[in-house]
Write an enzyme that holds these catalytic residues in place. Structure first.
Site, short mmCIF file in Angstrom:
data_model
loop_
_atom_site.label_atom_id
_atom_site.label_comp_id
_atom_site.label_asym_id
_atom_site.label_seq_id
_atom_site.Cartn_x
_atom_site.Cartn_y
_atom_site.Cartn_z
N ASP A 194 0.99 -1.16 0.22
CA ASP A 194 0.03 0.04 -0.02
C ASP A 194 0.97 1.30 0.06
OD1 ASP A 194 -3.24 0.66 0.82
OD2 ASP A 194 -1.66 2.13 1.40
N LYS A 196 0.82 3.49 1.81
CA LYS A 196 0.98 4.11 3.15
C LYS A 196 2.20 3.34 3.94
CE LYS A 196 -3.80 4.81 4.47
NZ LYS A 196 -4.64 3.72 4.05
N HIS A 259 -12.62 -1.34 3.92
CA HIS A 259 -13.40 -0.38 4.10
C HIS A 259 -14.61 -0.19 3.60
CE1 HIS A 259 -9.32 1.97 5.22
NE2 HIS A 259 -9.96 1.23 6.17
N SER A 263 -12.55 4.89 -0.14
CA SER A 263 -12.09 5.90 -1.01
C SER A 263 -12.36 5.74 -2.57
CB SER A 263 -10.82 6.51 -0.81
OG SER A 263 -10.60 6.68 0.58
N PHE A 267 -13.20 -3.31 -5.59
CA PHE A 267 -12.99 -4.09 -4.75
C PHE A 267 -11.33 -4.37 -4.23
CE2 PHE A 267 -12.93 -7.95 -1.99
CZ PHE A 267 -13.75 -7.53 -1.04
N HIS A 268 -11.09 -3.99 -3.04
CA HIS A 268 -9.88 -4.39 -2.75
C HIS A 268 -9.54 -4.74 -0.93
CE1 HIS A 268 -10.54 0.00 -2.13
NE2 HIS A 268 -10.08 -0.17 -0.96
O1 G7M Z 1 -10.23 3.35 1.90
P1 G7M Z 1 -9.91 2.50 0.85
O2 G7M Z 1 -10.30 1.16 1.27
O3 G7M Z 1 -10.46 2.82 -0.58
O4 G7M Z 1 -8.25 2.52 0.67
C1 G7M Z 1 -7.41 2.66 -0.46
C2 G7M Z 1 -6.34 2.24 -0.04
O5 G7M Z 1 -5.44 2.10 -1.39
C3 G7M Z 1 -5.55 2.79 0.76
O6 G7M Z 1 -4.95 2.25 1.99
C4 G7M Z 1 -4.58 3.95 -0.04
O7 G7M Z 1 -3.41 4.22 0.72
C5 G7M Z 1 -4.00 2.82 -1.16
N1 G7M Z 1 -3.62 3.37 -2.22
C6 G7M Z 1 -4.41 4.46 -2.92
N2 G7M Z 1 -3.66 4.83 -3.93
C7 G7M Z 1 -4.05 6.08 -4.97
C8 G7M Z 1 -2.48 3.94 -4.26
C9 G7M Z 1 -1.76 3.89 -5.26
O8 G7M Z 1 -1.47 4.52 -6.21
N3 G7M Z 1 -0.73 2.57 -4.87
C10 G7M Z 1 -1.13 1.83 -3.79
N4 G7M Z 1 -0.19 0.88 -3.81
N5 G7M Z 1 -1.76 2.00 -2.91
C11 G7M Z 1 -2.77 3.06 -3.32
#
Ligand code: G7M
Length: 350
Positions: A194, A196, A259, A263, A267-268
């Site tokens: 991620d 983060k 979540h 955001s 699905f992830h």
């Molecule tokens: O809240 P939600 O379940 O949508 O979280 C999306 C997750 O995707 C978060 O933990 C973000 O840090 C991660 N994420 C968002 N983007 C734009 C990217 C990206 O470009 N690359 C990676 N590796 N993770 C991302």
């Protein structure tokens, strides 16, 4: 951050061009600060996060094929990295002071820097400090208020980064593993760090599994027929991820969750070391749903699955959904529940 030197130069150049406007948010618990500014006249959000301390060093065991962990041995680990120490005070058996510690870009970096550029209004609102509320989303509210928002989000390019990972080779050298079966391509998924995670500190291990299929936008679309698919994916993640990190984090020390609201509506699954508590709202009830609980709940929900459920979650006042319907819904819900409005606050001290 970019994956090759050219990207790294670009990233540095962009950071150098950042013109500060205001602080969006800062959090002493997560040691993060988010700043709004501009780069080349377009909005930019920079998030700075102090990194956690190093204390493990993974070394090859010369007497066997195993790897072993040496703790607090590297010159950058905990106590070894103290360069200067300025005492503040002491009292009885208690001593405290401030220190400067040895830093190294690879082995002990100071901070992780995230940049979103150009940032949209949705990004700015997400990162901005805001009041939050608990709201109940009934199936009817989902269809009337949330679904149009989800459709809009899916169609307006907000998922480009997901498409880039799945089909355009973005972050490909960081992918931890891919599952793909020719027989059932829709079951495929990709696991990668991620954005983060700094990719270094195992205590803060944070991966994300992104599925190939695009018919499931969120938890809401899960039905009993998806149960086996979720079970298989969960078991593959728990089997493979530990082996990718030398079993420093075993299968039962991974927290897998989803979540709602997310955001991004593709699905992830979030995959995080259970030791990682500095995740703020991202891991809180009212947002994070354990994958095991989701799988279990599908046994009791009927054929429509999560589409038939009332979901309660935390929503910030900056969120589009709050301003476009949920605020009024919450007002009505409080009335229906017979919960009195708060009294006018008078300032008795004047
Ligand atoms: O809240 P939600 O379940 O949508 O979280 C999306 C997750 O995707 C978060 O933990 C973000 O840090 C991660 N994420 C968002 N983007 C734009 C990217 C990206 O470009 N690359 C990676 N590796 N993770 C991302």
């Amino acid at each position: 951050m970019g994956d090759n030197d050219a990207d790294a130069v670009d990233f540095r150049a962009l950071i150098d061009e950042f013109r500060f406007s205001r602080v969006l948010n800062s959090n002493p618990q997560t040691k993060q600060i988010s700043l709004l500014g501009t780069i080349k006249g377009q909005d930019a959000i920079v998030t700075l996060e102090k990194t956690h301390f190093q204390f493990d060093k993974v070394v090859n065991n010369p007497n066997s094929s195993t790897l072993s962990l040496h703790q607090c041995e590297s010159e950058y680990s905990c106590m070894n990295s103290i360069q200067t120490l300025k005492p503040i005070a002491n009292n009885d058996i208690y001593f405290w002071g401030m220190s400067v510690m040895k830093q190294d870009l690879e082995l002990n970096p100071t901070a992780k820097i995230n940049l979103i550029w150009p940032a949209t209004q949705v990004h700015i609102e997400k990162y901005d400090k805001q009041l939050c509320h608990m709201v109940r989303e009934t199936p009817e509210i989902y269809k009337r208020i949330v679904k149009p928002y989800v459709d809009d989000m899916v169609n307006n390019g907000r998922l480009q980064w997901v498409q880039n990972i799945l089909y355009n080779g973005a972050e490909s050298d960081r992918v931890v593993f891919k599952y793909f079966d020719q027989e059932s391509p829709k079951d495929g998924f990709v696991v990668l760090p991620d954005m983060k995670w700094d990719g270094v500190n195992m205590d803060a291990l944070y991966l994300v599994a992104i599925v190939h299929r695009d018919d499931i936008k969120s938890l809401r679309d899960l039905r009993p027929e998806h149960q086996q698919w979720l079970i298989d994916m969960k078991n593959k993640i728990r089997s493979v991820v530990p082996s990718c990190y030398n079993y420093l984090v075993p299968a039962d020390q991974l927290r897998l969750f989803i979540h709602y609201q997310p955001s991004y509506y593709h699905f992830h699954i979030h995959i995080v070391n259970v030791r990682h508590s500095g995740l703020g709202d991202g891991i809180a009830v009212g947002k994070a749903h354990l994958i095991e609980d989701v799988i279990e709940n599908l046994n009791y929900m009927g054929p429509e699955g999560y589409m038939n459920r009332t979901m309660t979650y935390v929503i910030g006042e900056n969120h589009h959904l709050w301003k476009n319907g949920l605020e009024q819904e919450l007002e009505q819900q409080l009335k229906d529940d017979g919960i009195p409005e708060p009294p006018e606050i008078t300032n008795d001290f004047e």
